[in-house]
Design a protein around this motif. Structure first.
Motif, PDB file in Angstrom:
ATOM      1  N   CYS A 166     -90.402 -63.435  31.293  1.00 29.72           N
ATOM      2  CA  CYS A 166     -90.342 -63.673  29.801  1.00 29.72           C
ATOM      3  C   CYS A 166     -90.009 -62.252  29.343  1.00 29.72           C
ATOM      4  CB  CYS A 166     -91.844 -64.214  29.351  1.00 29.72           C
ATOM      5  SG  CYS A 166     -91.977 -66.025  29.564  1.00 29.72           S
ATOM      6  N   VAL A 167     -90.493 -61.158  29.817  1.00 24.56           N
ATOM      7  CA  VAL A 167     -89.931 -59.902  29.418  1.00 24.56           C
ATOM      8  C   VAL A 167     -88.240 -59.814  29.705  1.00 24.56           C
ATOM      9  CG1 VAL A 167     -90.429 -57.513  28.966  1.00 24.56           C
ATOM     10  CG2 VAL A 167     -92.181 -59.391  29.575  1.00 24.56           C
ATOM     11  N   SER A 168     -87.654 -60.485  29.234  1.00 27.24           N
ATOM     12  CA  SER A 168     -86.133 -60.219  29.480  1.00 27.24           C
ATOM     13  C   SER A 168     -85.289 -61.324  28.355  1.00 27.24           C
ATOM     14  CB  SER A 168     -85.841 -60.759  30.800  1.00 27.24           C
ATOM     15  OG  SER A 168     -86.237 -62.316  30.752  1.00 27.24           O
ATOM     16  N   GLU A 169     -84.041 -61.299  28.627  1.00 21.15           N
ATOM     17  CA  GLU A 169     -83.129 -62.408  27.654  1.00 21.15           C
ATOM     18  C   GLU A 169     -83.234 -63.567  28.367  1.00 21.15           C
ATOM     19  OE1 GLU A 169     -79.942 -59.789  26.123  1.00 21.15           O
ATOM     20  OE2 GLU A 169     -80.958 -60.045  24.433  1.00 21.15           O
ATOM     21  N   LEU A 199    -101.602 -66.879  21.453  1.00 23.01           N
ATOM     22  CA  LEU A 199    -100.289 -66.545  20.975  1.00 23.01           C
ATOM     23  C   LEU A 199     -99.426 -67.495  20.212  1.00 23.01           C
ATOM     24  CD1 LEU A 199     -99.157 -64.696  24.282  1.00 23.01           C
ATOM     25  CD2 LEU A 199    -100.021 -63.636  22.181  1.00 23.01           C
ATOM     26  N   ARG A 200     -98.383 -67.335  19.556  1.00 21.05           N
ATOM     27  CA  ARG A 200     -97.600 -68.420  18.947  1.00 21.05           C
ATOM     28  C   ARG A 200     -96.082 -68.157  19.242  1.00 21.05           C
ATOM     29  NH1 ARG A 200     -97.396 -66.188  13.067  1.00 21.05           N
ATOM     30  NH2 ARG A 200     -96.203 -68.114  12.580  1.00 21.05           N
ATOM     31  N   SER A 201     -95.891 -67.266  19.978  1.00 23.75           N
ATOM     32  CA  SER A 201     -94.414 -66.946  20.097  1.00 23.75           C
ATOM     33  C   SER A 201     -94.219 -66.150  21.590  1.00 23.75           C
ATOM     34  CB  SER A 201     -93.496 -66.270  18.947  1.00 23.75           C
ATOM     35  OG  SER A 201     -94.132 -64.820  19.186  1.00 23.75           O
ATOM     36  N   ARG A 202     -92.983 -66.264  21.947  1.00 25.66           N
ATOM     37  CA  ARG A 202     -92.542 -65.513  23.186  1.00 25.66           C
ATOM     38  C   ARG A 202     -92.542 -64.163  22.926  1.00 25.66           C
ATOM     39  NH1 ARG A 202     -87.452 -66.631  27.290  1.00 25.66           N
ATOM     40  NH2 ARG A 202     -87.323 -64.615  28.201  1.00 25.66           N
ATOM     41  N   VAL A 203     -92.275 -63.413  21.659  1.00 28.59           N
ATOM     42  CA  VAL A 203     -92.386 -62.212  21.091  1.00 28.59           C
ATOM     43  C   VAL A 203     -93.830 -61.590  21.802  1.00 28.59           C
ATOM     44  CG1 VAL A 203     -92.346 -60.387  19.590  1.00 28.59           C
ATOM     45  CG2 VAL A 203     -90.171 -61.979  19.683  1.00 28.59           C
ATOM     46  N   GLY A 204     -94.923 -62.543  21.293  1.00 25.75           N
ATOM     47  CA  GLY A 204     -96.052 -62.110  21.403  1.00 25.75           C
ATOM     48  C   GLY A 204     -96.442 -61.939  22.635  1.00 25.75           C
ATOM     49  N   LEU A 205     -96.134 -63.074  23.611  1.00 25.58           N
ATOM     50  CA  LEU A 205     -96.416 -62.795  24.963  1.00 25.58           C
ATOM     51  C   LEU A 205     -95.655 -61.457  25.568  1.00 25.58           C
ATOM     52  CD1 LEU A 205     -97.499 -64.463  27.401  1.00 25.58           C
ATOM     53  CD2 LEU A 205     -95.325 -65.534  27.834  1.00 25.58           C
ATOM     54  N   VAL A 206     -94.527 -61.202  25.386  1.00 20.64           N
ATOM     55  CA  VAL A 206     -93.926 -59.906  25.692  1.00 20.64           C
ATOM     56  C   VAL A 206     -94.600 -58.654  25.162  1.00 20.64           C
ATOM     57  CG1 VAL A 206     -91.805 -58.335  25.204  1.00 20.64           C
ATOM     58  CG2 VAL A 206     -91.592 -60.992  25.597  1.00 20.64           C
ATOM     59  N   MET A 207     -95.220 -58.995  24.086  1.00 22.95           N
ATOM     60  CA  MET A 207     -95.922 -57.640  23.758  1.00 22.95           C
ATOM     61  C   MET A 207     -97.294 -57.460  24.371  1.00 22.95           C
ATOM     62  SD  MET A 207     -95.344 -57.386  19.518  1.00 22.95           S
ATOM     63  CE  MET A 207     -96.175 -58.854  19.153  1.00 22.95           C
ATOM     64  N   ILE A 210     -96.527 -55.976  27.775  1.00 21.50           N
ATOM     65  CA  ILE A 210     -96.268 -54.606  27.966  1.00 21.50           C
ATOM     66  C   ILE A 210     -97.712 -53.810  27.385  1.00 21.50           C
ATOM     67  CG2 ILE A 210     -95.159 -52.601  26.331  1.00 21.50           C
ATOM     68  CD1 ILE A 210     -93.123 -54.914  25.982  1.00 21.50           C
ATOM     69  N   LYS A 211     -98.462 -54.229  26.594  1.00 21.17           N
ATOM     70  CA  LYS A 211     -99.489 -53.597  26.238  1.00 21.17           C
ATOM     71  C   LYS A 211    -100.743 -53.751  27.529  1.00 21.17           C
ATOM     72  CE  LYS A 211    -100.503 -54.766  21.489  1.00 21.17           C
ATOM     73  NZ  LYS A 211    -100.841 -55.939  20.613  1.00 21.17           N
TER      74      LYS A 211
END
Lengths: 218, 218
Positions: A166-169, A199-207, A210-211
Motif C-alpha cells: 500500500c505504501v506505493s502508487e 483508519l479511514r483512508s489509504r493515506v492513513g494506512l501509509v502513515m 511508516i510510524k
DNA sequence: ACAAAAAAAGGTAAAAATACCTTTTTTCAA
DNA sequence: TTGAAAAAAGGTATTTTTACCTTTTTTTGT
C-alpha cells in the motif's frame, strides 16, 4: 590562540540564568557574549540586525517561539551560525527534536563550565559537539523498535505484505495481482485493517506503516 | 578481570580475513572466538545451534545474506547478542543502514587492534560503541536537508501547505475547507503537483512529502 | 496601466477507493 | 472429523480520486 573571539548569543527566558552564563563565560578570554534574548521571537528580531554571531546557546522551553522553532529558523536563514542546545532536562525527545531542528550539540545546564567551554569551541570549529548523552539517544532513535502491534504478531504476515504494498502508487487492483489474490480479497484486507487500526483512508494506512517502521521510506 | 571470556563470532566472506582477526583477538585473553561464518546464511545456521555468543563482528558485503539482513535477523531473534559492524568502507549509507538494522557500533577494518578490543568491550558492557565516525554520520542523517525542489523554492508556500494537509486522512474537500479554497482549486494544486512531480496518486504525494522532509511523521 | 502569469474556480467523465454486506473455501485446533 | 475461525471472493452502492479540459479572478512585472 585565535585572534578573533568566538561570538556568542544567549537565548533563555530566565534573565538570571543568562547573566550567570554570561558571567561564567567572561572567564574565557576567547569568548565574547555579543547579545542576549529572552526567547525565539526576540532572537529573530535581534538577529536581523546583528549577524556577527558564531554560536547561539539556545534554551528549549521559552515563550512565544521555543527553542525548536528558533533553531529551525536560524539554520534556515543563517546556516553558518551554530546552535548549541542548553537544557535543564535529559529528555530523549527534546534532544532528538533539537538535533533535527539543526542544533549541533546538546548539553545540560548542570554541566561543568569546562564542558560548556569545550562544547562551544568544538561547535565553532567542527559545527558539532557530540557527547555520549546525545549520541546514545541518536542511536536509540535510529533503532527504536516496531510498535507492539507488530512485535506481538497482531498483524499476519499477509497483512504486513499488503500494508507494504500500500505504501506505493499501486492501485488495489495491482496490489491484488502482486499478492495473487482477487481484488475483492484485497478489499477485505483493507477493510479489516481500517476497522482494527481505526483508519479511514489509504493515506492513513501509509502513515501507520511508516510510524510503525513496517516500511523504511528514505 | 571478568571470570568469563567474551564470546565472539566472526562473519565475513574472506576466510583469510577471519583468520587474521581471530589470530589477532587471541592476544586478548578475555576474548574467545567461538565460531566463524562466511556469510549471513551460514551465521543463521550456526546460530540456531550455538547460542553462547556475546558479540558478532559482522561484515557488510557478503553473498547470500548480507550484513544488513543478517543483523536484523540476529537482533530480532536474539536481541541480547550484540553486533559490531566491521567494514572496509567509511560509507555514510552503510553506517546508517547497519545501525538501523540494529548494530551497536561500526568500525573500519583498518582500525587498530586496540580500537577493536575497546569496541568489543564497550559493546559487551553497554551494548553500544559510538566513535566520532558514527555519531557524526548519525547527526548528518538527522539533519539531512530538504531536497533541491524545496530549497530552491520550486514549490510555493501554498503548495507546501497543501502537501502537508495531504499527509493526513482529510479528503480533498476537507483540505479545501482548511485552506479556504473551493474544492476545485484544491484539485488544481493536486493536478499541477502530480504533473510536475510525476505522480499518479495521493499516496505518491505523501511519500514525496516524507522523503523530502516536508513533514515529519513520528 | 497593461499584458502576462499565476491562482482560483468550474464542467464532465471515468477510475479508484470506501462502506456494508453475504457466500465460499481453507485452515486448524478440539 | 468436525466445526469454528480465518482467508478469500463476491455483490452493490456511494464517495472520493484522478484526468482533462475551460473560464474567471488576482497578482505581478514593466
Amino acid at each position: 590562540m585565535n585572534q578573533k573571539k568566538i561570538h556568542i548569543a544567549l537565548v533563555d527566558d530566565h534573565s538570571l540564568f543568562r547573566s550567570g552564563i554570561a558571567n561564567l563565560l567572561r572567564e574565557f578570554n576567547d569568548i565574547k557574549v555579543v547579545f542576549e534574548a529572552a526567547n525565539g521571537k526576540e532572537l529573530q528580531e535581534i538577529l536581523t540586525e546583528k549577524k556577527e554571531v558564531d554560536v547561539i546557546l539556545m534554551d528549549i522551553n521559552m515563550p512565544l517561539i521555543d527553542g525548536y522553532l528558533a533553531t529551525s529558523w536560524v539554520k534556515k536563514r543563517y546556516p553558518k551560525i551554530h546552535v548549541l542546545a542548553l537544557s535543564m532536562f535529559d529528555d530523549d525527545i527534546a534532544v532528538i527534536k533539537m538535533l533535527k531542528a539543526g542544533a549541533g550539540g546538546y548539553i545540560l545546564k548542570e554541566s561543568k563550565p569546562q564542558e560548556l567551554y569545550r562544547a562551544i569551541n568544538e561547535i565553532k570549529e567542527k559545527g558539532i559537539y557530540l557527547n555520549e548523552l546525545v549520541s546514545g539517544k541518536m542511536l536509540k532513535d535510529f533503532q527504536k523498535s516496531k510498535s507492539l502491534l507488530i512485535k506481538e504478531n497482531l498483524l499476519s504476515e499477509r497483512e504486513i505484505e499488503f500494508i507494504k504494498l500500500c505504501v506505493s502508487e499501486l492501485t488495489y487492483k495491482e496490489i491484488a495481482e502482486a499478492m495473487n489474490l482477487a481484488p475483492k480479497s484485497v478489499h477485505n484486507y483493507r477493510e479489516h485493517l481500517f476497522l482494527r487500526l481505526k483508519l479511514r483512508s489509504r493515506v492513513g494506512l501509509v502513515m501507520f506503516a511508516i510510524k510503525n517502521k513496517l516500511v523504511d521510506i528514505d
